[in-house]
Motif scaffolding. Structure first.
Motif, PDB file in Angstrom:
ATOM      1  N   PRO A 115      41.934  42.562  51.557  1.00  0.00           N
ATOM      2  CA  PRO A 115      42.441  43.537  50.595  1.00  0.00           C
ATOM      3  C   PRO A 115      41.706  43.417  49.274  1.00  0.00           C
ATOM      4  N   ASP A 116      41.924  44.374  48.393  1.00  0.00           N
ATOM      5  CA  ASP A 116      41.403  44.242  47.037  1.00  0.00           C
ATOM      6  C   ASP A 116      42.064  43.050  46.360  1.00  0.00           C
ATOM      7  N   ARG A 117      41.410  42.554  45.311  1.00  0.00           N
ATOM      8  CA  ARG A 117      42.001  41.428  44.584  1.00  0.00           C
ATOM      9  C   ARG A 117      43.366  41.814  44.045  1.00  0.00           C
ATOM     10  N   ASP A 118      44.281  40.831  44.038  1.00  0.00           N
ATOM     11  CA  ASP A 118      45.613  41.076  43.522  1.00  0.00           C
ATOM     12  C   ASP A 118      45.618  40.927  42.001  1.00  0.00           C
ATOM     13  N   ALA A 119      46.806  41.011  41.412  1.00  0.00           N
ATOM     14  CA  ALA A 119      46.918  40.954  39.954  1.00  0.00           C
ATOM     15  C   ALA A 119      46.409  39.623  39.408  1.00  0.00           C
ATOM     16  N   ASP A 120      46.704  38.521  40.118  1.00  0.00           N
ATOM     17  CA  ASP A 120      46.231  37.222  39.660  1.00  0.00           C
ATOM     18  C   ASP A 120      44.714  37.149  39.701  1.00  0.00           C
ATOM     19  N   GLY A 121      44.123  37.693  40.755  1.00  0.00           N
ATOM     20  CA  GLY A 121      42.667  37.696  40.857  1.00  0.00           C
ATOM     21  C   GLY A 121      42.021  38.497  39.744  1.00  0.00           C
ATOM     22  N   ASP A 122      42.604  39.635  39.426  1.00  0.00           N
ATOM     23  CA  ASP A 122      42.081  40.453  38.328  1.00  0.00           C
ATOM     24  C   ASP A 122      42.218  39.726  36.994  1.00  0.00           C
ATOM     25  N   LEU A 123      43.345  39.021  36.818  1.00  0.00           N
ATOM     26  CA  LEU A 123      43.557  38.274  35.579  1.00  0.00           C
ATOM     27  C   LEU A 123      42.494  37.188  35.423  1.00  0.00           C
ATOM     28  N   VAL A 124      42.188  36.495  36.519  1.00  0.00           N
ATOM     29  CA  VAL A 124      41.166  35.446  36.472  1.00  0.00           C
ATOM     30  C   VAL A 124      39.812  36.038  36.100  1.00  0.00           C
ATOM     31  N   MET A 125      39.460  37.158  36.704  1.00  0.00           N
ATOM     32  CA  MET A 125      38.173  37.788  36.421  1.00  0.00           C
ATOM     33  C   MET A 125      38.064  38.194  34.952  1.00  0.00           C
ATOM     34  N   ARG A 126      39.113  38.757  34.414  1.00  0.00           N
ATOM     35  CA  ARG A 126      39.087  39.181  33.013  1.00  0.00           C
ATOM     36  C   ARG A 126      39.018  37.972  32.090  1.00  0.00           C
ATOM     37  N   ALA A 127      39.739  36.913  32.459  1.00  0.00           N
ATOM     38  CA  ALA A 127      39.711  35.704  31.629  1.00  0.00           C
ATOM     39  C   ALA A 127      38.326  35.066  31.621  1.00  0.00           C
ATOM     40  N   MET A 128      37.639  35.062  32.756  1.00  0.00           N
ATOM     41  CA  MET A 128      36.306  34.464  32.820  1.00  0.00           C
ATOM     42  C   MET A 128      35.342  35.149  31.867  1.00  0.00           C
ATOM     43  N   ASP A 129      35.442  36.457  31.760  1.00  0.00           N
ATOM     44  CA  ASP A 129      34.574  37.192  30.835  1.00  0.00           C
ATOM     45  C   ASP A 129      34.825  36.789  29.387  1.00  0.00           C
ATOM     46  N   MET A 130      36.079  36.468  29.075  1.00  0.00           N
ATOM     47  CA  MET A 130      36.430  36.137  27.694  1.00  0.00           C
ATOM     48  C   MET A 130      36.116  34.694  27.328  1.00  0.00           C
ATOM     49  N   LEU A 131      36.183  33.795  28.311  1.00  0.00           N
ATOM     50  CA  LEU A 131      36.102  32.369  28.006  1.00  0.00           C
ATOM     51  C   LEU A 131      34.720  31.922  27.537  1.00  0.00           C
ATOM     52  N   SER A 132      33.711  32.752  27.717  1.00  0.00           N
ATOM     53  CA  SER A 132      32.387  32.377  27.222  1.00  0.00           C
ATOM     54  C   SER A 132      32.325  32.433  25.705  1.00  0.00           C
ATOM     55  N   THR A 133      33.229  33.203  25.109  1.00  0.00           N
ATOM     56  CA  THR A 133      33.216  33.345  23.648  1.00  0.00           C
ATOM     57  C   THR A 133      34.562  33.033  22.996  1.00  0.00           C
ATOM     58  N   SER A 134      35.618  32.855  23.792  1.00  0.00           N
ATOM     59  CA  SER A 134      36.956  32.633  23.239  1.00  0.00           C
ATOM     60  C   SER A 134      37.593  31.401  23.879  1.00  0.00           C
ATOM     61  N   ASP A 135      38.538  30.786  23.163  1.00  0.00           N
ATOM     62  CA  ASP A 135      39.263  29.672  23.751  1.00  0.00           C
ATOM     63  C   ASP A 135      40.439  30.206  24.564  1.00  0.00           C
TER      64      ASP A 135
END
Length: 263
Positions: A138-158
């Motif tokens: 299946p497509d990624r669930d809500a937790d998977g989407d949250l992880v993906m979005r967080a990874m993009d932010m963690l390179s510049t944010s805590d």
């Protein structure tokens, strides 16, 4: 012994990742050692499915979990590997289990996936093998989407800033992240920064890369690099790293003693 930071003296061939699989798979690499070498397995926040081919043996299907530190070992010509590197955060959906159990582990695919037996019949055709790997998911669930979005932010944010931007608590983000990736957000960010330095450190000034990768300064980068890679950047890029583990089978390695490590 020869040494190259990219993964020892290897013949590597990148295979194209089909557009419909790019949400799951980062890279597909066929590799084969061409000479005796000190081979490095870089720290990695991804989980990798590996098929090992050795003369006279059946292909072996393994899962290599996220790796928190670099491993150096003596390699030799012979075996080749198909490596399917999953996008961080997709392993949980694929294998149906938390990735925290696989950190710094290499296990048979059959230990973590019920369809491993069917996959063994497809290893001679990498394209078919990879397609079957994610077929019907299946497509990624809500937790998977949250992880993906967080990874993009963690390179510049805590973690605090990222959680606030994502409208979740720090605790919730940390728990979901560890389940999906296998490691806490802070460790993920540390490894990502060091990998960024490894990617370009042989051709660009380290002081320049330190700033781009998000380190406070060159000294901070050197300390983090040594903590994760086990050696200073000058030693690593100079090809002077010594083996720190010895392979005793496809699924196991043992750490070398101080005397063994310098031989």
């Amino acid at each position: 012994m020869k040494f190259r930071h990219s993964c020892g003296v290897l013949k590597e061939r990148a295979l194209e990742v089909a557009p419909d699989l790019r949400g799951w798979i980062s890279d597909i690499i066929m590799s084969e050692a061409t000479a005796d070498a000190v081979v490095v397995h870089k720290p990695d926040h991804s989980t990798t499915l590996t098929v090992r081919f050795a003369p006279g043996e059946k292909p072996q299907l393994m899962v290599r979990g996220p790796r928190t530190r670099a491993l150096y070992y003596r390699g030799a010509p012979g075996p080749s590997c198909l490596q399917v590197r999953l996008r961080p955060g997709t392993g949980k959906a694929l294998f149906g289990r938390s990735m925290r159990d696989l950190v710094d582990e290499v296990v048979p695919l059959s230990d973590v996936w019920h369809s491993a037996g069917q996959m063994a019949d497809l290893v001679d055709d990498p394209g078919t093998f990879v397609e079957a790997l994610v077929a019907g998911l299946p497509d990624r669930d809500a937790d998977g989407d949250l992880v993906m979005r967080a990874m993009d932010m963690l390179s510049t944010s805590d973690i605090k800033t990222s959680a606030k931007r994502l409208h979740v608590s720090e605790r919730h983000l940390r728990n979901v992240f560890v389940d999906g990736v296998g490691m806490p957000p802070k460790r993920f960010a540390r490894i990502a920064r060091v990998r960024a330095v490894i990617e370009h450190g042989a051709t660009r000034p380290l002081s320049e890369l330190a700033q781009e990768a998000g380190f406070y300064d060159h000294s901070h980068m050197t300390a983090e690099f040594r903590a994760i890679m086990g050696v200073a950047p000058t030693v690593f890029f100079g090809g002077r790293a010594s083996p720190n583990v010895r392979c005793v089978g496809p699924f196991k390695s043992v750490e070398l003693t101080a005397g063994e490590a310098v031989t």
